[in-house]
Structure formats: C-alpha cells, structure tokens
Design an enzyme around this catalytic site. Structure first.
Site, PDB file in Angstrom:
ATOM      1  N   LYS A  47       4.900  12.012  -5.297  1.00 37.40           N
ATOM      2  CA  LYS A  47       4.180  12.765  -4.385  1.00 37.40           C
ATOM      3  C   LYS A  47       3.442  12.135  -3.204  1.00 37.40           C
ATOM      4  O   LYS A  47       2.933  12.817  -2.380  1.00 37.40           O
ATOM      5  CB  LYS A  47       3.178  13.924  -5.007  1.00 37.40           C
ATOM      6  CG  LYS A  47       3.982  14.722  -6.104  1.00 37.40           C
ATOM      7  CD  LYS A  47       2.982  15.426  -6.728  1.00 37.40           C
ATOM      8  CE  LYS A  47       3.793  16.275  -7.955  1.00 37.40           C
ATOM      9  NZ  LYS A  47       2.733  17.045  -8.784  1.00 37.40           N
ATOM     10  N   GLY A  48       3.041  10.835  -3.666  1.00 37.58           N
ATOM     11  CA  GLY A  48       1.988  10.105  -2.760  1.00 37.58           C
ATOM     12  C   GLY A  48       2.237   9.908  -1.504  1.00 37.58           C
ATOM     13  O   GLY A  48       1.339  10.097  -0.558  1.00 37.58           O
ATOM     14  N   GLU A 103       7.409   4.711   1.288  1.00 37.89           N
ATOM     15  CA  GLU A 103       6.231   4.723   0.026  1.00 37.89           C
ATOM     16  C   GLU A 103       4.915   4.874   0.464  1.00 37.89           C
ATOM     17  O   GLU A 103       4.364   4.742   1.689  1.00 37.89           O
ATOM     18  CB  GLU A 103       6.253   3.170  -0.743  1.00 37.89           C
ATOM     19  CG  GLU A 103       7.370   3.341  -1.672  1.00 37.89           C
ATOM     20  CD  GLU A 103       6.604   3.597  -2.941  1.00 37.89           C
ATOM     21  OE1 GLU A 103       5.690   4.810  -3.126  1.00 37.89           O
ATOM     22  OE2 GLU A 103       6.892   3.228  -4.028  1.00 37.89           O
ATOM     23  N   ASP A 104       4.126   5.310  -0.491  1.00 38.34           N
ATOM     24  CA  ASP A 104       2.593   5.710  -0.347  1.00 38.34           C
ATOM     25  C   ASP A 104       1.898   4.317  -0.076  1.00 38.34           C
ATOM     26  O   ASP A 104       1.169   3.870   0.659  1.00 38.34           O
ATOM     27  CB  ASP A 104       1.884   6.564  -0.982  1.00 38.34           C
ATOM     28  CG  ASP A 104       2.060   6.319  -2.505  1.00 38.34           C
ATOM     29  OD1 ASP A 104       2.687   5.537  -2.926  1.00 38.34           O
ATOM     30  OD2 ASP A 104       1.309   7.007  -3.165  1.00 38.34           O
ATOM     31  N   LYS A 135      -1.464  -3.126  -0.811  1.00 42.24           N
ATOM     32  CA  LYS A 135      -2.422  -4.070  -1.598  1.00 42.24           C
ATOM     33  C   LYS A 135      -1.657  -5.556  -1.851  1.00 42.24           C
ATOM     34  O   LYS A 135      -1.150  -5.716  -3.144  1.00 42.24           O
ATOM     35  CB  LYS A 135      -2.781  -3.692  -2.820  1.00 42.24           C
ATOM     36  CG  LYS A 135      -3.754  -2.413  -2.985  1.00 42.24           C
ATOM     37  CD  LYS A 135      -4.304  -2.203  -4.446  1.00 42.24           C
ATOM     38  CE  LYS A 135      -5.056  -0.830  -4.457  1.00 42.24           C
ATOM     39  NZ  LYS A 135      -5.394  -0.456  -5.566  1.00 42.24           N
ATOM     40  N   VAL A 157      -7.928   3.520  -3.822  1.00 39.04           N
ATOM     41  CA  VAL A 157      -8.051   4.174  -2.878  1.00 39.04           C
ATOM     42  C   VAL A 157      -7.260   5.599  -2.834  1.00 39.04           C
ATOM     43  O   VAL A 157      -6.383   5.758  -3.732  1.00 39.04           O
ATOM     44  CB  VAL A 157      -7.299   3.453  -1.369  1.00 39.04           C
ATOM     45  CG1 VAL A 157      -8.077   2.363  -0.871  1.00 39.04           C
ATOM     46  CG2 VAL A 157      -5.665   2.967  -1.851  1.00 39.04           C
ATOM     47  N   ASP A 163      -3.564   9.838  -4.604  1.00 43.05           N
ATOM     48  CA  ASP A 163      -4.609  10.683  -5.674  1.00 43.05           C
ATOM     49  C   ASP A 163      -5.132   9.810  -6.909  1.00 43.05           C
ATOM     50  O   ASP A 163      -4.660   8.641  -6.932  1.00 43.05           O
ATOM     51  CB  ASP A 163      -3.695  11.890  -6.308  1.00 43.05           C
ATOM     52  CG  ASP A 163      -2.647  11.153  -7.322  1.00 43.05           C
ATOM     53  OD1 ASP A 163      -2.677  11.807  -8.575  1.00 43.05           O
ATOM     54  OD2 ASP A 163      -1.990  10.189  -7.099  1.00 43.05           O
ATOM     55  N   ARG A 169      -5.559  14.229  -2.769  1.00 38.07           N
ATOM     56  CA  ARG A 169      -4.648  13.937  -2.193  1.00 38.07           C
ATOM     57  C   ARG A 169      -4.618  14.407  -0.588  1.00 38.07           C
ATOM     58  O   ARG A 169      -4.203  14.197   0.440  1.00 38.07           O
ATOM     59  CB  ARG A 169      -3.235  14.567  -2.655  1.00 38.07           C
ATOM     60  CG  ARG A 169      -2.672  13.866  -3.718  1.00 38.07           C
ATOM     61  CD  ARG A 169      -1.258  14.474  -4.061  1.00 38.07           C
ATOM     62  NE  ARG A 169      -0.751  14.170  -5.525  1.00 38.07           N
ATOM     63  CZ  ARG A 169      -0.262  13.195  -5.636  1.00 38.07           C
ATOM     64  NH1 ARG A 169      -0.044  12.174  -4.493  1.00 38.07           N
ATOM     65  NH2 ARG A 169       0.142  12.931  -6.848  1.00 38.07           N
TER      66      ARG A 169
END
Length: 183
Positions: A47-48, A103-104, A135, A157, A163, A169
């Site tokens: 979901k990110g 991707e988040d 990261k 973060v 989240d 979120r």
C-alpha cells in the site's frame, strides 16, 4: 489505544508537500522521456507506494497501463520479518512488456530483490525500478533503483503513503517518527 494527533508523533519533517510535488514532477518527466511510445506497465507495490504511484502516473505524458501488486515483509512491526509474502499478484501479463516497478522505500532491499526476480521469471522486455525513498545505509551498495525520489538517513519515516502499524500514510509530507512511538 493511543489518542494523539499524527503531528505530535513526528520528530521532524524531512520533505515538505511542495518538495515532494516538485520531485515527482521531475521523475514523471524523466519516465515520459524514457517510455514515450512504449506503453509501459506501471506496477504499484501496495500500500505504501500508492500516493507516490498515483501522483507519478499523473505526471507522465505517455500511454501507460496501471497494475498493482501487494507483498508483505513487515506486518505491524517496525522491522522487516525477513520473509516476503505475496498477497496480491498482477492482473496484467507482463511477458514482452516494459515494466516499471514503483516502490515507496528501499530499506533492507529484500522486497525489491524479491520482486525483480519474481517479475524476471515472466520474461518482460525490461524491468526498471523507481523508489520514492532510498535508505542507502540499510542495504548493499550494489542494490540500486533506476530512479529515486530522495535518499533518506537511517531513521523511521512516515507519511505520503508510508506507515507505521497502518497509521500516518495520509500525512502530506515525509516525517521522522519519534522512537517512543514504535519502541
């Protein structure tokens, strides 16, 4: 149950809503330049990545197909379990197609590595990756995305889709979560 506002749990804001919008616009232009005329399959890792994905797709000025995949390696924890579990597969056949995996965040790199291998077995024309955050201190240096929004330090973060235990979120910025919240 904790009763608090999200802002009380944020130690600092790393990227504002305005900074995010400018970076997403630039990334959308770069992807348009690379994929104009190729009709890529844009794959959102749920979901990110959803906030980033939708904004990114709206910035692309070319035909795209949109699809979604869901994997889990965190659950409600602050650390990855070390095992990636497929929750929802693609609806689109990607054989012979150009795939852009959205991707988040690249943290340990486990999910990205898993998805590259998973999609590669389906023989797409190409697989490119784009991550909103990276990261770099948390994963092997050879694990890189093709496009990256921002590099972040090794802090927890949240916001703009990211989240902790399904909260935060909806924050329009990227913030550092106070350690006492997830400890």
């Amino acid at each position: 149950m904790r009763i608090t506002t999200p802002e009380n749990d944020i130690a600092e804001v790393l990227f504002t809503e305005k900074q995010i919008a400018a970076r997403v616009e630039a990334l959308g232009m770069a992807l348009t330049a690379e994929y104009g005329g190729k009709k890529p399959v844009m794959v959102c890792v749920l979901k990110g990545a959803s906030f980033f994905y939708i904004d990114l797709c709206r910035q692309m000025n070319c035909q795209i197909d949109m699809d979604f995949i869901s994997v889990s390696s965190y659950g409600a924890e602050a650390q990855s379990s070390g095992v990636v579990r497929l929750v929802k597969d693609l609806d689109t056949n990607i054989t012979g197609r150009h795939v852009v995996l959205v991707e988040d965040i690249i943290d340990s790199g486990l999910t990205l590595s898993y998805l590259r291998e998973f999609f590669g077995a389906r023989r797409p024309a190409s697989i490119r990756t784009i991550s909103f955050l990276d990261k770099t201190a948390r994963h092997a240096s050879e694990l890189k995305t093709d496009y990256c929004g921002f590099e972040v330090p090794d802090v927890f973060v949240v916001g703009y889709g990211l989240d902790y235990a399904s909260y935060y979120r909806n924050l329009p910025y990227i913030g550092v979560l106070k350690p006492e919240v997830y400890s």
